[in-house]
Design an enzyme around this catalytic site. Structure first.
Site: not given
Ligand code: ATP
Ligand code: PH2
Length: 168
Positions: A89, A92, A94
C-alpha cells in the site's frame, strides 16, 4: 480537545508517501508530534519493506469525523476503499487511540495492533512512554520494554520532513 495517535505505514514509494501523509496530517490537525521513522520487513505477506511511524496530535473533531478524514487521506493517496488487508500500500493510516475511548464502532479502539506490532508499539512508546492505554495496567514504555523484540527487526531510518511554517 482530544489527544489522538495515528500510525502511518507505506511500502510503495514509502519516503514520498510518508512525507505526503505528514503534510496532510499537519494541515488537518496543526502541530504534530512525530516519532522516529522505522523500516521493517512486511509482516504477514511477501512484499517490499515498509516505513512506519506514529503521530500524536490534538483535535476538536469527533471520533467519526477523525476516522472519516483519515480514510479520505488514504483514498486520495491511492488506497482503494476495498483494499485487501495484507497487500502493498501507498499509504495506510490507522487511528490507534482517541483519548481513552474504547469502542468497536466506527473503528476499533484502542487499535489491537498496538499490542502486537513492534512497528506500532516502538514509535508509540517513544511519543507517550508514560501513557497507560484504557483497560491496561502497563504504560506504553513498559509494554515496549517487555515486548519480545526477537520476532520482528526494526531499523530507525534517517528521514527529513520539515513541518510547513504556519503564518500567524
Ligand atoms: N482503529 C482503526 N483505524 C482505522 N481503521 C479501522 C480501525 N478499526 C477498524 N477499522 C476499519 O478497518 C477497515 C480497514 O481495515 P484495516 O485497517 O483493519 O485493514 P488494512 O488497513 O487493510 O490493514 P492495516 O491493519 O494495515 O490497517 C476500515 O474500513 C476501518 O473502518
Ligand atoms: N512492517 C509492516 N508490515 C505490515 C504493515 C506495516 O505497516 N508494516 N501493514 C500491514 C497491513 O496491515 C501488513 N504488514
Amino acid at each position: 480537545m482530544s489527544q489522538i495517535f495515528i500510525s502511518i505505514g507505506s511500502n510503495i514509494e514509502p519516503q514520498h508517501h510518508m512525507s505526503l501523509a505528514l503534510d496532510e496530517l499537519q494541515q488537518l490537525f496543526g502541530s504534530l508530534q512525530v516519532s522516529s521513522i522505522f523500516e521493517s520487513q512486511a509482516v504477514g505477506f511477501d512484499g517490499d519493506n515498509f516505513l512506519n511511524a506514529v503521530v500524536g496530535c490534538q483535535t476538536e473533531l469527533t471520533l467519526e469525523q477523525t476516522a472519516n478524514a483519515l480514510r479520505e487521506i488514504e483514498v486520495r493517496h491511492g488506497r482503494p476503499k476495498n483494499a485487501k488487508k495484507f497487500a502493498s500500500r501507498g499509504l495506510d493510516l490507522d487511528l490507534l487511540l482517541f483519548d481513552a475511548v474504547e469502542c468497536q464502532q466506527p473503528v476499533i479502539l484502542p487499535r489491537p495492533e498496538i499490542f502486537y506490532n513492534a512497528f506500532v508499539l516502538w514509535p508509540l512508546s517513544e511519543l507517550a512512554p508514560e501513557l497507560i492505554p484504557p483497560s491496561s495496567q502497563r504504560s506504553f514504555g513498559q509494554l515496549w520494554q517487555e515486548f519480545d523484540k526477537t520476532k520482528q527487526q526494526l531499523c530507525p531510518v534517517s528521514f527529513h520532513w520539515q513541518p510547513t511554517r504556519v503564518k500567524v
